[in-house]
Design a protein around this motif. Sequence first.
Motif, PDB file in Angstrom:
ATOM      1  N   PHE A 126      16.769  12.123  -1.754  1.00 47.78           N
ATOM      2  CA  PHE A 126      18.401  12.356  -3.324  1.00 47.78           C
ATOM      3  C   PHE A 126      18.382  14.323  -2.732  1.00 47.78           C
ATOM      4  O   PHE A 126      19.602  13.844  -2.757  1.00 47.78           O
ATOM      5  N   LEU A 127      17.741  14.442  -2.722  1.00 51.21           N
ATOM      6  CA  LEU A 127      18.072  16.143  -2.542  1.00 51.21           C
ATOM      7  C   LEU A 127      18.646  15.813  -1.351  1.00 51.21           C
ATOM      8  O   LEU A 127      20.217  16.768  -0.623  1.00 51.21           O
ATOM      9  N   LEU A 128      18.909  15.458  -0.217  1.00 53.32           N
ATOM     10  CA  LEU A 128      19.449  15.424   1.247  1.00 53.32           C
ATOM     11  C   LEU A 128      20.723  15.297   0.880  1.00 53.32           C
ATOM     12  O   LEU A 128      21.927  15.032   1.080  1.00 53.32           O
ATOM     13  N   SER A 129      20.606  13.727  -0.123  1.00 57.22           N
ATOM     14  CA  SER A 129      22.041  13.368  -0.590  1.00 57.22           C
ATOM     15  C   SER A 129      22.457  14.230  -1.354  1.00 57.22           C
ATOM     16  O   SER A 129      24.034  13.953  -1.254  1.00 57.22           O
ATOM     17  N   GLU A 130      22.465  14.662  -1.989  1.00 58.27           N
ATOM     18  CA  GLU A 130      23.264  15.398  -2.831  1.00 58.27           C
ATOM     19  C   GLU A 130      24.153  17.212  -2.371  1.00 58.27           C
ATOM     20  O   GLU A 130      24.980  17.091  -2.034  1.00 58.27           O
ATOM     21  N   ALA A 131      23.418  17.040  -1.006  1.00 59.49           N
ATOM     22  CA  ALA A 131      23.685  18.123  -0.277  1.00 59.49           C
ATOM     23  C   ALA A 131      25.316  18.157   0.528  1.00 59.49           C
ATOM     24  O   ALA A 131      25.459  18.684   1.234  1.00 59.49           O
ATOM     25  N   LEU A 132      25.141  16.423   0.819  1.00 57.54           N
ATOM     26  CA  LEU A 132      26.487  15.730   1.601  1.00 57.54           C
ATOM     27  C   LEU A 132      27.681  15.677   0.232  1.00 57.54           C
ATOM     28  O   LEU A 132      28.836  14.871   0.697  1.00 57.54           O
ATOM     29  N   LYS A 133      27.291  16.696  -0.998  1.00 55.06           N
ATOM     30  CA  LYS A 133      28.174  15.899  -1.782  1.00 55.06           C
ATOM     31  C   LYS A 133      29.851  15.869  -1.340  1.00 55.06           C
ATOM     32  O   LYS A 133      30.559  15.419  -1.341  1.00 55.06           O
ATOM     33  N   LYS A 134      30.123  17.274  -0.352  1.00 51.59           N
ATOM     34  CA  LYS A 134      31.245  17.841  -0.596  1.00 51.59           C
ATOM     35  C   LYS A 134      32.126  16.838   0.994  1.00 51.59           C
ATOM     36  O   LYS A 134      32.801  16.622   0.883  1.00 51.59           O
ATOM     37  N   PRO A 135      31.017  17.141   2.126  1.00 52.47           N
ATOM     38  CA  PRO A 135      31.794  15.813   2.359  1.00 52.47           C
ATOM     39  C   PRO A 135      32.479  14.784   2.168  1.00 52.47           C
ATOM     40  O   PRO A 135      32.830  13.364   2.936  1.00 52.47           O
ATOM     41  N   ILE A 136      31.090  14.123   1.897  1.00 50.67           N
ATOM     42  CA  ILE A 136      31.071  12.522   1.176  1.00 50.67           C
ATOM     43  C   ILE A 136      31.130  12.561  -0.540  1.00 50.67           C
ATOM     44  O   ILE A 136      30.349  12.568  -1.303  1.00 50.67           O
ATOM     45  N   PRO A 137      32.054  12.842  -1.217  1.00 52.36           N
ATOM     46  CA  PRO A 137      32.126  12.327  -2.333  1.00 52.36           C
ATOM     47  C   PRO A 137      32.090  11.301  -3.327  1.00 52.36           C
ATOM     48  O   PRO A 137      31.943  11.185  -4.084  1.00 52.36           O
ATOM     49  N   SER A 138      31.830   9.895  -2.452  1.00 52.12           N
ATOM     50  CA  SER A 138      32.025   8.729  -2.923  1.00 52.12           C
ATOM     51  C   SER A 138      29.845   8.620  -3.136  1.00 52.12           C
ATOM     52  O   SER A 138      29.386   8.576  -2.547  1.00 52.12           O
ATOM     53  N   PRO A 139      30.395   8.464  -4.811  1.00 54.83           N
ATOM     54  CA  PRO A 139      28.242   8.719  -4.546  1.00 54.83           C
ATOM     55  C   PRO A 139      27.949   7.289  -4.904  1.00 54.83           C
ATOM     56  O   PRO A 139      26.607   7.415  -4.436  1.00 54.83           O
ATOM     57  N   GLN A 140      28.250   6.080  -3.772  1.00 61.26           N
ATOM     58  CA  GLN A 140      28.434   4.803  -4.328  1.00 61.26           C
ATOM     59  C   GLN A 140      27.657   4.783  -1.893  1.00 61.26           C
ATOM     60  O   GLN A 140      26.316   4.226  -2.391  1.00 61.26           O
TER      61      GLN A 140
END
Length: 355
Positions: A126-140
Motif C-alpha cells: 500500500f505504501l509503495l503504491s501511494e508513493a506512485l500517486k503523482k506519476p499515476i493519479p488513477s486510484p484503480q
Amino acid sequence: MKYSGIGGQAVLEGIMMKNQKEYSVAVRKPDGEIEVKKETCRSLRDHSKVANLPVIRGVVTFAESLKTGMKTLNYSTSFYEDEEEQKKEEQKNNEKKEDVKDSLIMGLVLMLAIILAIGIFVVGPFLLSEALKKPIPSPQLRGLIEGVLRVILFVVYVKLISLMKDIKRVFMYHGAEHKCINCVENGEDLTVANVRKQTTVHKRCGTSFLLIVMFVSILFFMFIVVGNVWLRMLLRILLIPVIAGLAYEFIRFAGSHDNAVINVLSKPGLMLQGLTTAEPTDDMIEVAIASVEAVFDWKEFIAHMDDEPEKPVTDEEAPAEENGEDIEILDIDEIEEEEKEILEKIDEYFEDGEQ
C-alpha cells in the motif's frame, strides 16, 4: 475424483490430518518411530448458526485453522528439543499453570505472526503504491499495482524460505500430505506405492487459499476508493477477514467441484504449490498414511465411491408380493385348463337341472 472432506498441513517431521471434528498429528521421532496423537477439535461453528453463514464461516475456519496449526506445530517441535529442556519439562509439577503459559506463548506468537504478515503483505505494498500517486493519479491503476506487488512479494517470500533446509523438509511433508489425499480421492488403496504415483498439488491447499486472498484483495482495493490515506490503509486491514471469507468460499467450492471453469481459476494456485510442495521420501509417505488412518476410514470411503442412487424398480423387477403374501402367477395354459373345468361343471349343473 471424489471429495473426501479431509485436509491437513505439514509440521516439523510430520503431518496433521483433519476430518470433521477430529484431527491427528503423526511425527517421525528422532529414533525413527512414528508417534501418532489424535484429538477432537471444538469449533464455534458447532453451536452458532451465525458462524455457519457464508463468508463468516470462512473467517471462523481460518482463525481456528491458525490456532490448530500452531498447536500441532508446537507439538511436533517438542520431539526435537534439547534433552535438557525435555528433562526440565518432565520435572514441572504444576501442569495447569504450564498449559496456561503455553497457551499464552502460542497466542503471542500467533499475534506477532499476523502483525508481521499484515505489515509485509498489506501495509508494505500500500505504501509503495501511494508513493506512485503523482506519476499515476488513477486510484484503480494504483490498486492494481498494489495487488501485483503483493503477489510478487508473496512469491519471493515463499521462494526464499524454500531454500532453508528445514523448510525444504516441511515442503516435502506437504507434498506427502497432498499425495495421500489425492490417492484416497482417486479411489486407490492407501499404500506407499499408490501414494507415490499421485500429484503433489491439490485444489483445497492453503497456498491456493492465500493466493486467492490476494486476487480478491486486488478487486476490492481497485474499486474501494477513499480520499483519506489513513482511512484507506485502515480499510485494507479491516477488510482482511471479509476477503479471507470470500476466498474460503471459492476454495471450498473448487475442492468439491471439477469442471473447466473451476480448473482454470484454480490453475494459478496449483502452479504456486510447485514452490510449497516437493516430492517426499517413502518414510515421509508412511507418516502421512499413519496420520490419515488415525482419523479417516479410507477403506470404507473407497468401498462406497461408486455407489449410485437406487434406481426405481420396474414392474418386471418388482417382487410379486401383496399384503406380505406371495402372489402366484399362473401360466396361460394353466388358466385355460381351469376355465375348461369351470365351464364343464356349469354345463353339468344345468343338464342336471333340466332332468
